[in-house]
Design an enzyme around this catalytic site. Structure first.
Site, short mmCIF file in Angstrom:
data_model
loop_
_atom_site.label_atom_id
_atom_site.label_comp_id
_atom_site.label_asym_id
_atom_site.label_seq_id
_atom_site.Cartn_x
_atom_site.Cartn_y
_atom_site.Cartn_z
CG HIS A 257 -24.71 15.99 -23.29
ND1 HIS A 257 -25.84 16.18 -24.02
CD2 HIS A 257 -23.62 16.26 -24.16
CE1 HIS A 257 -25.67 16.43 -25.15
NE2 HIS A 257 -24.21 16.60 -25.53
CG HIS B 32 -26.78 18.68 -19.80
ND1 HIS B 32 -26.40 19.59 -20.72
CD2 HIS B 32 -27.45 17.76 -20.41
CE1 HIS B 32 -26.62 18.94 -21.88
NE2 HIS B 32 -27.25 17.65 -21.86
CG ASP C 216 -28.91 14.51 -21.49
OD1 ASP C 216 -29.72 15.46 -21.33
OD2 ASP C 216 -28.07 14.60 -21.97
CE LYS D 197 4.82 30.95 0.63
NZ LYS D 197 3.83 31.75 -0.05
CG ASP E 3 5.65 34.78 -5.89
OD1 ASP E 3 4.71 35.20 -4.82
OD2 ASP E 3 6.29 35.59 -6.28
CD GLU F 77 6.63 33.21 -1.97
OE1 GLU F 77 5.80 32.43 -2.66
OE2 GLU F 77 6.40 34.19 -1.56
MN MN Z 1 -28.14 16.53 -23.48
#
Ligand code: MN
Length: 479
Positions: A40, A46, A48, A187, A189, A332
């Site tokens: 979520h 998070h 669930d 490369k 920089d 670079e």
């Molecule tokens: Mn949730």
């Protein structure tokens, strides 16, 4: 179902695509012991975790997701029971609604129930991604912990390491050969940083083991994009000039910021990008011993591409073409990396060779001299030294490449470091050091220059900026 009153009270039917929970499917489908994990992307990412139980989905929000190894306990906050129809829900909850953000079905399956009490739940999950024995136990109110009890079937899952020091390259004047045994990258920089992602959370560590995450808030979303895949990446943080070329100068104002609010404002004004060029750990396995080209293939399989992060290309063979392209586009130089080579943390290895168009040198600031005209009496030029067999050796004076703001900033940093005599032993060229204010040799900076003179001085040095990621004893003289 009264169990779902809280669920319904938090949502506006019609404004969210989530199920209303009014359908009475509960009884028919009861006892099937299904589970779902939904990733979520709400204000805070998070996962669930929901278990079918007594006709509803008993639910926990797990900020960093279910642990994959037995050593990691993770917090889980019990949330309101959800309707069974939520088992296959995914979609976008509109911003401003409860839980606004994208919901992705991360895993679903069935579980064997071993124990269900008010304070402890033990289950064996049989999903596509998670297959294992878990216990949830209540620590206080709605606060729980979730712990994995068995070892994954395909071997132990190694947590993300705390520290993997970046592998360093040796400097070369020309490309190494034979060409077909090397891979080539541009490369960049910028400033090196190793990115650690665990439970969708990013941690950035500089070359000198400093946590610099707070300085680059725009990179946080890269962790969220990797989601539940634990990873350690190697790459470069780069800022861009007006012509959209990597600019070490533009990065200067971002490198030293430790205040979160200021870093946020600067991320709007001078945004950076993380250019990932290697993967050191992925999905519970270190990848250091894989050959270079396999690590690159693994890195590319992650499809890391966002507003502030990219996976720049690499080329198998054709080094001179890559070097020309770098010169043409104002980059670079080139990093040559030996095909088949392993990642050697913290080592300067001949398996990586950097070939630069722009010659640069790090140096320690040992003093300053006043400027002319408008800058009379104020800092105008810096006196530089490099480590040598017996202490420091003077290498010259740099008076170009500064903006007024940079000069003011340097003056502020140098003021508390003033000392009476030079930290550089031996005789110094009086024409260069007359009127000098000497300082403790603490600050490290970088200059571009033409060549070394026969008496070991920098010819035509031009200031590029401070290197807060380096300490004086780390300064190495490049040939
Ligand atoms: Mn949730």
């Amino acid at each position: 179902m009264p169990e779902l009153d809280t669920y319904r009270s938090k949502r506006h039917a019609g404004r969210t695509p989530e199920p209303t929970g009014s359908r009475r499917r509960a009884r028919r489908e009861a006892g099937e012991n299904r589970f779902v994990v939904q990733e979520h992307h709400a204000r805070a990412l998070h996962w669930d975790f929901r278990l079918e139980h007594d006709g509803v989905l008993v639910s926990w929000a797990v900020p960093k997701g279910l642990p994959m190894d037995r050593r990691t306990n993770r917090l889980a906050k019990q949330t309101e029971d959800h309707p069974l129809e939520y088992l296959d829900f995914e979609g976008d909850i509109p911003a401003g609604e409860y839980g606004g953000g994208k919901v992705i079905l991360w895993d679903t399956g069935r579980y064997d129930l071993e124990k269900w009490s008010d304070d402890e739940v033990k289950v064996v999950l049989h999903g596509q991604r998670v297959d294992g024995r878990y216990v949830l136990f209540r620590t206080k109110d709605d606060q729980w912990m979730v712990h994995r009890m068995d070892e994954p079937a395909d071997g132990p899952f190694e947590p993300v390491p705390d520290l993997v020091r970046p592998m360093l390259a040796t400097a070369g004047d020309t490309l190494p050969g034979p060409d077909d045994q090397w891979g080539y990258e541009f490369k960049w920089d910028g400033v090196r940083a190793v990115a650690y992602v665990d439970g969708g959370r990013l941690r950035l560590v500089s070359r000198n083991d400093r946590d610099v995450t707070v300085s680059y808030p725009e990179l946080r979303a890269m962790g969220e994009a990797l989601g539940s895949r634990p990873a350690v990446l190697d790459g470069e943080i780069v800022a861009f000039d007006d012509a959209n070329r990597p600019s070490f100068g533009a990065l200067q104002e971002r490198m030293h910021v430790v205040d979160a609010g200021r870093a946020r404002r600067l991320s709007q004004k001078t945004p950076v990008a993380y250019l990932a060029f290697d993967v050191l750990h992925l999905d519970g396995r270190p990848t250091l011993s894989l050959p270079y080209q396999e690590r690159r293939a693994l890195l590319e399989s992650l499809s890391l591409a966002g507003d502030h992060w990219q996976t720049p290309p690499w080329f198998r063979g054709g080094g001179s073409g890559v070097l020309e392209a770098a010169a043409r586009t104002g980059l670079e130089g080139v990093m040559a990396k030996r095909l088949g080579s392993t990642y050697q943390p913290g080592r300067r290895s001949g398996d990586w060779v950097k070939v630069k168009h722009l010659r640069t040198q790090e140096a320690v600031v040992v003093g300053w001299t006043p400027g002319q005209g408008r800058r009379q009496g104020h800092l105008g030029a810096l006196l530089l030294a490099v480590p040598d067999t017996d202490g420091l050796r003077y290498v010259g004076k740099v008076g170009t490449g500064f903006s007024d703001a940079v000069l003011e900033d340097l003056a502020t940093r140098l003021a508390p470091l003033v000392r009476a005599d030079p930290a550089v032993p031996g005789s110094l060229p009086q024409t260069q050091v007359s009127g000098a204010t000497w300082v403790e040799p603490v600050l490290v900076g970088e200059v571009a220059f033409g060549e070394w003179t026969r008496d070991g001085r920098l010819r035509h040095p031009r200031w590029r900026g401070l290197r807060p990621d380096k300490t004086p004893d780390e300064v190495a003289v490049e040939g």
